[in-house]
Design a protein around this motif. Structure first.
Motif, mmCIF file in Angstrom:
data_model
loop_
_atom_site.group_PDB
_atom_site.id
_atom_site.type_symbol
_atom_site.label_atom_id
_atom_site.label_comp_id
_atom_site.label_asym_id
_atom_site.label_seq_id
_atom_site.Cartn_x
_atom_site.Cartn_y
_atom_site.Cartn_z
ATOM 1 N N TRP A 54 1.187 -0.778 -0.053
ATOM 2 C CA TRP A 54 0.012 -0.177 0.261
ATOM 3 C C TRP A 54 0.880 1.417 -0.053
ATOM 4 O O TRP A 54 1.733 1.427 1.007
ATOM 5 C CB TRP A 54 -0.850 0.204 1.229
ATOM 6 C CG TRP A 54 -1.868 1.564 1.503
ATOM 7 C CD1 TRP A 54 -3.266 1.761 0.480
ATOM 8 C CD2 TRP A 54 -1.365 2.299 2.499
ATOM 9 N NE1 TRP A 54 -3.305 2.477 0.813
ATOM 10 C CE2 TRP A 54 -2.659 3.379 1.818
ATOM 11 C CE3 TRP A 54 -0.622 3.020 3.018
ATOM 12 C CZ2 TRP A 54 -2.222 4.045 2.615
ATOM 13 C CZ3 TRP A 54 -0.797 3.873 3.467
ATOM 14 C CH2 TRP A 54 -1.174 4.816 3.261
ATOM 15 N N GLU A 55 0.603 2.703 -0.826
ATOM 16 C CA GLU A 55 1.646 3.258 -0.563
ATOM 17 C C GLU A 55 0.350 4.558 -0.850
ATOM 18 O O GLU A 55 -0.704 4.439 -1.678
ATOM 19 C CB GLU A 55 2.637 3.528 -1.571
ATOM 20 C CG GLU A 55 3.034 4.754 -2.323
ATOM 21 C CD GLU A 55 4.149 4.866 -3.338
ATOM 22 O OE1 GLU A 55 3.592 5.132 -4.341
ATOM 23 O OE2 GLU A 55 5.177 3.253 -3.822
ATOM 24 N N LYS A 56 0.515 5.744 0.083
ATOM 25 C CA LYS A 56 0.010 6.840 -0.383
ATOM 26 C C LYS A 56 0.939 8.203 -0.595
ATOM 27 O O LYS A 56 1.877 8.471 0.120
ATOM 28 C CB LYS A 56 -0.691 6.760 1.233
ATOM 29 C CG LYS A 56 -1.752 7.860 1.485
ATOM 30 C CD LYS A 56 -2.804 8.089 0.090
ATOM 31 C CE LYS A 56 -3.960 8.610 0.601
ATOM 32 N NZ LYS A 56 -5.030 9.168 -1.268
ATOM 33 N N GLN A 57 0.165 9.046 -1.881
ATOM 34 C CA GLN A 57 1.397 10.335 -1.422
ATOM 35 C C GLN A 57 0.750 11.989 -1.107
ATOM 36 O O GLN A 57 -0.770 12.076 -1.426
ATOM 37 C CB GLN A 57 0.971 10.688 -3.874
ATOM 38 C CG GLN A 57 2.234 11.363 -3.530
ATOM 39 C CD GLN A 57 3.600 10.654 -3.555
ATOM 40 O OE1 GLN A 57 4.524 10.459 -4.140
ATOM 41 N NE2 GLN A 57 4.623 12.206 -3.733
ATOM 42 N N PHE A 58 1.123 12.255 -0.487
ATOM 43 C CA PHE A 58 0.679 13.388 0.566
ATOM 44 C C PHE A 58 1.353 14.633 -0.764
ATOM 45 O O PHE A 58 1.910 14.588 -1.423
ATOM 46 C CB PHE A 58 0.590 13.771 2.107
ATOM 47 C CG PHE A 58 0.177 12.042 1.973
ATOM 48 C CD1 PHE A 58 -0.601 12.074 2.889
ATOM 49 C CD2 PHE A 58 1.153 10.948 2.420
ATOM 50 C CE1 PHE A 58 -1.210 10.559 3.113
ATOM 51 C CE2 PHE A 58 0.157 9.962 3.222
ATOM 52 C CZ PHE A 58 -0.792 10.036 3.598
ATOM 53 N N ASN A 59 1.109 15.573 0.209
ATOM 54 C CA ASN A 59 1.404 16.689 -0.403
ATOM 55 C C ASN A 59 2.945 16.536 -0.920
ATOM 56 O O ASN A 59 3.938 17.165 -2.433
ATOM 57 C CB ASN A 59 1.481 18.289 -0.007
ATOM 58 C CG ASN A 59 -0.461 18.562 0.250
ATOM 59 O OD1 ASN A 59 -0.647 18.201 -1.009
ATOM 60 N ND2 ASN A 59 -0.740 19.344 1.625
ATOM 61 N N LYS A 60 3.443 17.185 0.171
ATOM 62 C CA LYS A 60 5.363 16.541 0.077
ATOM 63 C C LYS A 60 5.546 15.373 0.542
ATOM 64 O O LYS A 60 7.353 15.378 0.821
ATOM 65 C CB LYS A 60 6.051 17.820 0.404
ATOM 66 C CG LYS A 60 6.062 19.387 -0.460
ATOM 67 C CD LYS A 60 6.496 20.253 -0.072
ATOM 68 C CE LYS A 60 5.884 21.195 -0.491
ATOM 69 N NZ LYS A 60 6.931 22.608 0.016
ATOM 70 N N SER A 61 5.217 14.604 1.033
ATOM 71 C CA SER A 61 5.496 13.246 1.697
ATOM 72 C C SER A 61 4.853 11.963 0.964
ATOM 73 O O SER A 61 3.839 12.366 0.333
ATOM 74 C CB SER A 61 5.016 13.655 2.934
ATOM 75 O OG SER A 61 4.222 13.223 3.846
ATOM 76 N N LYS A 62 5.196 10.747 1.373
ATOM 77 C CA LYS A 62 4.281 9.496 0.626
ATOM 78 C C LYS A 62 4.995 8.833 1.811
ATOM 79 O O LYS A 62 6.923 8.674 2.466
ATOM 80 C CB LYS A 62 5.598 8.859 -0.821
ATOM 81 C CG LYS A 62 5.283 7.694 -1.252
ATOM 82 C CD LYS A 62 5.519 7.590 -2.555
ATOM 83 C CE LYS A 62 7.335 7.078 -2.075
ATOM 84 N NZ LYS A 62 7.828 7.256 -3.443
#
Length: 977
Positions: A807-815
């Motif tokens: 599972w992977e989630k991309q946030f504004n400037k983070s992952k």
């Protein structure tokens, strides 16, 4: 020879299926997209069509054109069935257009063949075209070179340069698709003057792979068998792993590389196993070509006892781009050794980039009774470099080199082994990968390397008062050192190209592994105070030369696609044992002469009426009587096919015939299928037969050596399988191991952030080759107490489940990435083929426990990675399953256990509890070109369950998969420019 009657039926069934599907595809009346029809004709007749994609978008045509046997007939049917015209432009190029826009009459379109790029630039009303410029970046903001930009519904496209930039002329308002291996593709509709495109790293590589399918259009997600792909950059950027075995140990749940200690040659080449099977039951490839095995056969106290595996650590990690693991039996596709699966190492092909990594680390040595060795030990230094150079337009030469230095580790030993721990190592290696175009359709390729390793491991302690010690040389006894010089060389070269839409690959691969023993800090007790303390003990060598000729073609116009591959392989193997210096293997009498059967007993050198043993202590050298120089050849033919009956269902088959010059022939088959039950869910299943040919080492290896049984040294003789003595024990010529593989799996790609795979398997193996126990040889007049030999000794069944969740989630400037994966495994011994021999001696309780322990009950890993701008933190929690082993108390007299066999077995059982280890890694990207990383493996310094003084290794633990070295602290610096 063994060819069953069912073989003919298999062949008839296979070809019936082939001709049925071919006829079916030609006769079935259905429509296809016109663009697909044109692509199929292009591939079939080696011609090119150019057209404005907007005028054919969504247009369909009857599939009857696929049955046409000539190009002109196909073109005429398109013109008849549609409203389009087709004109010939020359040089195998055709243009398709609507009659009202005939370029010949209106002079509005002009076509020019660009000989420098081998494609047509179409000019139709320049106001309808736009020139796009842009740059493609990774989410970490570094440029992606060789990213592909394609204009949708056309063959028009380009790739990015070294700085990630590109320029592409295309039709206005026509979208583009940007792709790069390992990253999620993007469709771009905006046509600004300059585009900045950022590709996000994919959770799972969904690329065309080399193993498991010879269909060069088959992606990982659509494979009918389970595969794992390990991206080396991703793994090494968040760990301290310095060699391939370590890397796979923590990346593939069912892969286990157990470091040995006190096991002679196995201390120097780590025996690795997959799904709990033998080290030689997993085939290793380099860029799809068979890799040679090590010349070492594992003997004393090891996992994979009696097996010869491939030494993965001869290949520097800096040379590897990715590792593909086929989690299915594949003997029908690749031949011998592929019973458990296939590991394919894909080499790097990058250019114009220098990549340098340096690692420094050490172990926590608090677990040691010797205060002088407490603190830190096992100091480790590693430096590797990778550089690629572009050759011509699409060619490259990529070179990697690696230097490793690792000191001994010292852990709690016993009276029989004072210096227990990992071996010391100094290693140098270089590897090359290259590909050079000869013509637009033909390429020359070559890869290979050289590795040299010097290793140093402590043997069991020789006590002061022992007949194995000379007090004048070692007043307090001594700890022999078994050192080795292991050299490994390989070269693979070939030519591949396309001929009439057939991909043809001709190659020759040669490899040789040489293992040379040098015994130090030792003596020959029969030479008394005149003995040297170092000996050349000889060694062994295995070479292999493989010639391959492979053909492959994809028929996109048959069914929904059909792929056919077939090929020939010829392999020659040579195995040698070479002798050491005389004093390393001989016994001398009181006159200084070599002892022979004619030497009077009164002339033998003794201590306290006990005859002093011969040869170098720690490891006796190979004598001229042990020398071997034997070869064999192998020829094979395979046929491999895949049928896409629909977008949901595909079927794969394989058939392989092999003939060995020393034991005969075998025929193996495979059937695999994949069905898409939902757009995001695939069910896959396979059945296959497999085999593994007995290795030349198992057939010809022989040695007289000192074996420690119940902490007592015993002189043993391992007899070659072709020795007449083995016949006296009823042991016949070794034959191939035979296997049946079954698998059933489910692959779920629920969205771009989450995917899950679950795969079950059953592997039944008949006639597994084992190393027997020690039989009494005192009546054979061989100056030895015991003999042992290789035999087709047991039948086993292995059941298991592999699972993996990412599972992977991309946030504004983070992952944030989370992975949970594991393996549940169970092996049973179905039958012991001991003939008329005593079963407990032939393959007793102790050996059975060791075999079962090579297939751990489970291993689970939870990995969490958080990345924010220039910082990265990674946590890795691993659970290693419990293990039961039998120690040497099993050989003691029952009188010591109240004459109770149950009490003795309970006392001899060493139970290792399940353990957790936690790894912590922290990285910081200092600048565009420099990255710094620190971390610790086994943060809480966890050790296996402590046992008594009767372990096989001579330490407080036997070799188990979690290792017994404790915490490892490291720092790493990476430079890229």
């Amino acid at each position: 020879m063994f060819l069953k009657n069912t073989v003919v039926h298999k062949i008839l069934l296979f070809f019936s299926l082939y001709f049925f599907t071919s006829s079916y595809s030609q006769e079935k009346n259905k429509t296809v997209l016109l663009s697909k029809a044109l692509d199929s004709i292009s591939k079939k007749y080696d011609v090119f069509f150019t057209y404005n994609p907007t005028i054919v978008k969504g247009k369909k045509i009857n599939s009857v054109i696929f049955s046409t046997t000539s190009l002109q007939a196909s073109i005429q049917k398109i013109k008849t069935l549609t409203s389009y015209e087709i004109d010939y432009l020359g040089n195998s190029y055709y243009v398709l257009y609507k009659p009202q826009t005939n370029i010949a009459s209106k002079n509005k379109e002009k076509f020019i063949i660009d000989t420098t790029t081998t494609r047509i630039k179409q000019k139709i009303d320049t106001e309808n075209y736009i020139t796009l410029k842009g740059i493609v970046l990774a989410s970490e903001n570094f440029p992606l070179k060789r990213a592909t930009i394609l204009e949708n519904d056309t063959k028009n496209g380009t790739t990015t340069s070294n700085d990630g930039s590109f320029t592409l002329k295309l039709i206005k308002n026509n979208p583009i698709t940007v792709t790069y291996i390992g990253y999620d593709a993007q469709i771009i509709k905006s046509q600004k003057e300059f585009l900045k495109i950022i590709l996000k790293s994919g959770v799972q590589l969904d690329e065309v792979q080399i193993i498991g399918s010879r269909n060069n259009h088959r992606k990982k997600a659509d494979s009918p068998v389970a595969t794992d792909i390990v991206n080396i950059n991703k793994v090494t950027n968040k760990s301290d792993l310095i060699d391939v075995n370590q890397l796979l140990q923590y990346s593939i749940p069912s892969f286990n590389a157990t470091k040995q200690s006190g096991s002679d040659g196995a201390d120097h080449i780590v025996p690795a196993s997959y799904r709990g099977l033998g080290p030689d039951q997993t085939l290793v490839l380099i860029n799809g070509k068979r890799r040679h095995q090590a010349s070492l056969v594992n003997l004393y106290g090891t996992r994979g006892r009696g097996n010869s595996g491939t030494d993965l650590n001869t290949i520097p990690t800096s040379a590897i781009k990715r590792i593909e693991v086929l989690k299915d039996g594949a003997s029908a596709q690749y031949g011998s050794d592929a019973i458990a699966g296939v590991i394919n190492l894909v080499l790097k092909d990058t250019t114009d980039l220098v990549d340098i990594n340096t690692t420094f680390g050490f172990y926590n040595a608090s677990n040691n009774k010797d205060s002088s060795k407490k603190g830190v030990d096992g100091l480790t230094y590693k430096t590797d470099l990778n550089y690629g150079l572009k050759i011509l337009k699409n060619g490259f030469v990529n070179i990697s080199t690696e230097i490793i230095s690792k000191d001994h580790t010292f852990r709690q030993g016993t009276n029989t082994r004072q210096n227990y721990g990992d071996a010391a190592l100094k290693s140098n290696s270089i590897f090359l990968n290259s590909e050079i175009p000869i013509s637009p359709k033909i390429k020359f390729y070559a890869n290979g390397g050289y590795s040299d390793r010097n290793t140093e491991a402590f043997a069991f302690t020789r006590k002061k008062e022992s007949e194995r010690n000379v007090i004048d040389i070692y007043p307090n006894g001594f700890n022999p050192l078994i050192t080795s010089d292991i050299s490994d060389k390989s070269i693979s070269a070939g030519i591949k190209g396309n001929y009439k839409n057939w991909n043809v690959d001709f190659s020759n691969t040669y490899g040789v592994n040489n293992f040379h023993y040098f015994i130090k800090n030792t003596l020959n007790a029969t030479l008394l105070e005149n003995s040297p303390t170092e000996f050349d003990a000889g060694g062994h060598q295995l070479s292999q030369n493989t010639v391959n000729l492979d053909f492959q073609k994809n028929f996109s116009y048959i069914l929904k696609g059909m792929n056919i591959a077939f090929g020939l392989e010829h392999r020659k193997e040579n195995y040698q044992i070479f002798s050491g210096e005389e004093a390393s293997y001989s016994s001398y009498d009181i006159n200084g002469d070599v002892v022979t059967p004619l030497t009077p007993v009164s002339d033998l050198i003794t201590l306290n009426s006990v005859v002093r043993p011969r040869g170098s202590q720690g490891f006796p050298g190979y004598s001229p009587s042990n020398e071997v120089n034997e070869s064999r050849t192998n020829f094979s033919f395979y046929l491999d096919s895949e049928f896409d009956f629909s977008e949901k269902w595909m079927l794969a088959t394989a058939l392989r015939y092999e003939h060995y010059s020393d034991f005969g022939s075998t025929l193996n088959s495979k059937l695999a299928t994949r069905f898409k039950i939902l757009p995001y869910a695939n069910i896959r299943s396979s059945f296959s037969t497999g085999f593994r040919a007995p290795s030349l080492a198992q057939i010809y290896y022989n040695l007289k050596f000192t074996n420690y049984i119940g902490n007592e040294p015993v002189e043993s003789f391992l007899i070659a399988n072709n020795d007449p003595i083995t016949e006296q024990f009823g042991i016949h010529q070794l034959k191939e191991e035979k296997a049946f593989n079954y698998s059933l799996g489910l692959a779920l790609n629920l969205n771009k952030n989450l995917n899950i795979t679950i795969d079950s398997y059953h592997i039944a193996i008949k006639d597994r080759i084992i190393l027997s126990g020690n039989f009494d040889a005192t009546t054979l007049n061989l100056d030895i107490q015991n003999v042992q030999f290789f035999a087709n000794g047991v039948n086993t069944s292995t059941y298991g489940i592999d699972f993996k969740t990412n599972w992977e989630k991309q946030f504004n400037k983070s992952k944030l990435s989370i992975g949970f994966y594991g393996n549940i495994n169970e092996m049973t011994i179905d039958k012991i083929n001991n003939q008329n021999l005593n079963q407990e001696v032939f393959f007793g309780t102790r050996e059975r426990y060791f075999l079962i322990a090579s297939a751990p009950k489970h291993k689970f890993t939870l990995n969490t990675n958080f990345q924010k701008e220039m910082f990265n933190i990674n946590l890795n929690l691993t659970r290693f399953s419990s293990v039961e082993l039998i120690d040497w108390q099993i050989s003691e007299d029952l009188i010591n256990f109240n004459n109770s066999p149950l009490e003795r077995i309970n006392a001899a059982t060493d139970f290792y509890k399940a353990k957790y280890t936690l790894d912590l890694h922290f990285g910081h990207k200092i600048s565009k070109n420099i990255t710094f990383q620190i971390g610790v493996n086994n943060l809480f310094n966890t050790y296996p369950t402590i046992q008594g003084n009767d372990t096989d290794s001579g330490g407080l633990w036997d070799a188990v998969q979690m290792g017994s070295s404790g915490s490892f602290y490291y720092s790493k610096l990476q430079f890229k420019f």
